[in-house]
Design an enzyme around this catalytic site. Sequence first.
Site, PDB file in Angstrom:
ATOM      1  N   TYR A   1      61.061  28.157  57.549  1.00  0.00           N
ATOM      2  CA  TYR A   1      62.295  27.528  58.017  1.00  0.00           C
ATOM      3  C   TYR A   1      62.067  26.830  59.358  1.00  0.00           C
ATOM      4  O   TYR A   1      62.486  25.690  59.566  1.00  0.00           O
ATOM      5  CB  TYR A   1      63.410  28.576  58.170  1.00  0.00           C
ATOM      6  CG  TYR A   1      63.874  29.176  56.870  1.00  0.00           C
ATOM      7  CD1 TYR A   1      64.830  28.543  56.094  1.00  0.00           C
ATOM      8  CD2 TYR A   1      63.366  30.392  56.422  1.00  0.00           C
ATOM      9  CE1 TYR A   1      65.272  29.097  54.895  1.00  0.00           C
ATOM     10  CE2 TYR A   1      63.788  30.963  55.234  1.00  0.00           C
ATOM     11  CZ  TYR A   1      64.746  30.311  54.472  1.00  0.00           C
ATOM     12  OH  TYR A   1      65.172  30.852  53.291  1.00  0.00           O
TER      13      TYR A   1
ATOM     14  N   ASN B   1      71.895  23.079  49.139  1.00  0.00           N
ATOM     15  CA  ASN B   1      71.122  22.101  48.377  1.00  0.00           C
ATOM     16  C   ASN B   1      71.770  21.842  47.012  1.00  0.00           C
ATOM     17  O   ASN B   1      71.821  22.738  46.172  1.00  0.00           O
ATOM     18  CB  ASN B   1      69.690  22.626  48.187  1.00  0.00           C
ATOM     19  CG  ASN B   1      68.790  21.673  47.425  1.00  0.00           C
ATOM     20  OD1 ASN B   1      69.185  20.581  47.042  1.00  0.00           O
ATOM     21  ND2 ASN B   1      67.561  22.109  47.200  1.00  0.00           N
TER      22      ASN B   1
ATOM     23  N   CYS C   1      63.853  24.013  47.216  1.00  0.00           N
ATOM     24  CA  CYS C   1      64.175  24.918  48.310  1.00  0.00           C
ATOM     25  C   CYS C   1      63.587  26.311  48.093  1.00  0.00           C
ATOM     26  O   CYS C   1      63.497  27.099  49.038  1.00  0.00           O
ATOM     27  CB  CYS C   1      65.680  24.972  48.558  1.00  0.00           C
ATOM     28  SG  CYS C   1      66.671  25.354  47.119  1.00  0.00           S
ATOM     29  N   HIS C   2      63.129  26.615  46.884  1.00  0.00           N
ATOM     30  CA  HIS C   2      62.450  27.892  46.661  1.00  0.00           C
ATOM     31  C   HIS C   2      61.119  27.943  47.410  1.00  0.00           C
ATOM     32  O   HIS C   2      60.563  29.018  47.604  1.00  0.00           O
ATOM     33  CB  HIS C   2      62.236  28.159  45.158  1.00  0.00           C
ATOM     34  CG  HIS C   2      61.419  27.129  44.450  1.00  0.00           C
ATOM     35  ND1 HIS C   2      61.963  25.963  43.955  1.00  0.00           N
ATOM     36  CD2 HIS C   2      60.092  27.090  44.158  1.00  0.00           C
ATOM     37  CE1 HIS C   2      61.015  25.246  43.380  1.00  0.00           C
ATOM     38  NE2 HIS C   2      59.853  25.912  43.491  1.00  0.00           N
TER      39      HIS C   2
ATOM     40  N   GLU D   1      54.374  28.495  40.298  1.00  0.00           N
ATOM     41  CA  GLU D   1      53.612  27.530  41.085  1.00  0.00           C
ATOM     42  C   GLU D   1      52.336  28.141  41.679  1.00  0.00           C
ATOM     43  O   GLU D   1      51.602  27.456  42.396  1.00  0.00           O
ATOM     44  CB  GLU D   1      54.490  26.946  42.190  1.00  0.00           C
ATOM     45  CG  GLU D   1      55.630  26.111  41.633  1.00  0.00           C
ATOM     46  CD  GLU D   1      56.406  25.364  42.708  1.00  0.00           C
ATOM     47  OE1 GLU D   1      55.927  25.277  43.864  1.00  0.00           O
ATOM     48  OE2 GLU D   1      57.487  24.838  42.384  1.00  0.00           O
TER      49      GLU D   1
END
Length: 189
Positions: free
Chosen positions: A123, A146, A154-155, A181
């Site tokens: 962040y 979002n 945003c993850h 991912e």
Amino acid sequence: MNSEVLPESCVEWAVVDSDIGPLLLAATGTGLVNVVFHARPRVREKALEQLSSRLGRPLVAVPADAIPASGRLAEPVRQLAAYFAGGLRAFDLPLDWSLTSGFNRQVLRELNDSVPYGSVVGYGDLARRVGQPQAAQAVGAAMGSNPLPLVVACHRVVESDGGLGGFGGGLETKRVLLALEGVLPRPLF
């Protein structure tokens, strides 16, 4: 229903299945405008009310099993399927940013443009990237608001100390996406 006969002012929406549950997708003539997690009836109804109110446009439902190949939702659906199948690392979709503005839009665009698949950012680091080094909490608020989660990833935003941080789709959903991912290990079961 062919989106080419819909007025540009209409918003098309559909609920599609995914590896993380039903997703509500909405698109304007400009591009994908909204993605909503856990789009079961109650969540879907609330999201559609908010979307209609915020955009002030008519909403047109498109059955997920009948999305036309030329429709506004066809490419988002195709790319989301490819993402969940492990074959897509970057979404290439026109996006309609009209549900966000100011600092939030700046942060979300920076996230979208500079934090690729398989990586994370803190962040505070994201706050520094937009020239507001003291705004880590405001970055968290931007992630929470979002309108395009998953696509504007945003993850991928985590706490500086290695914690996952919050996530509007729930922490288990965030874990699943980060495992997909390769950022986190996949569950053993």
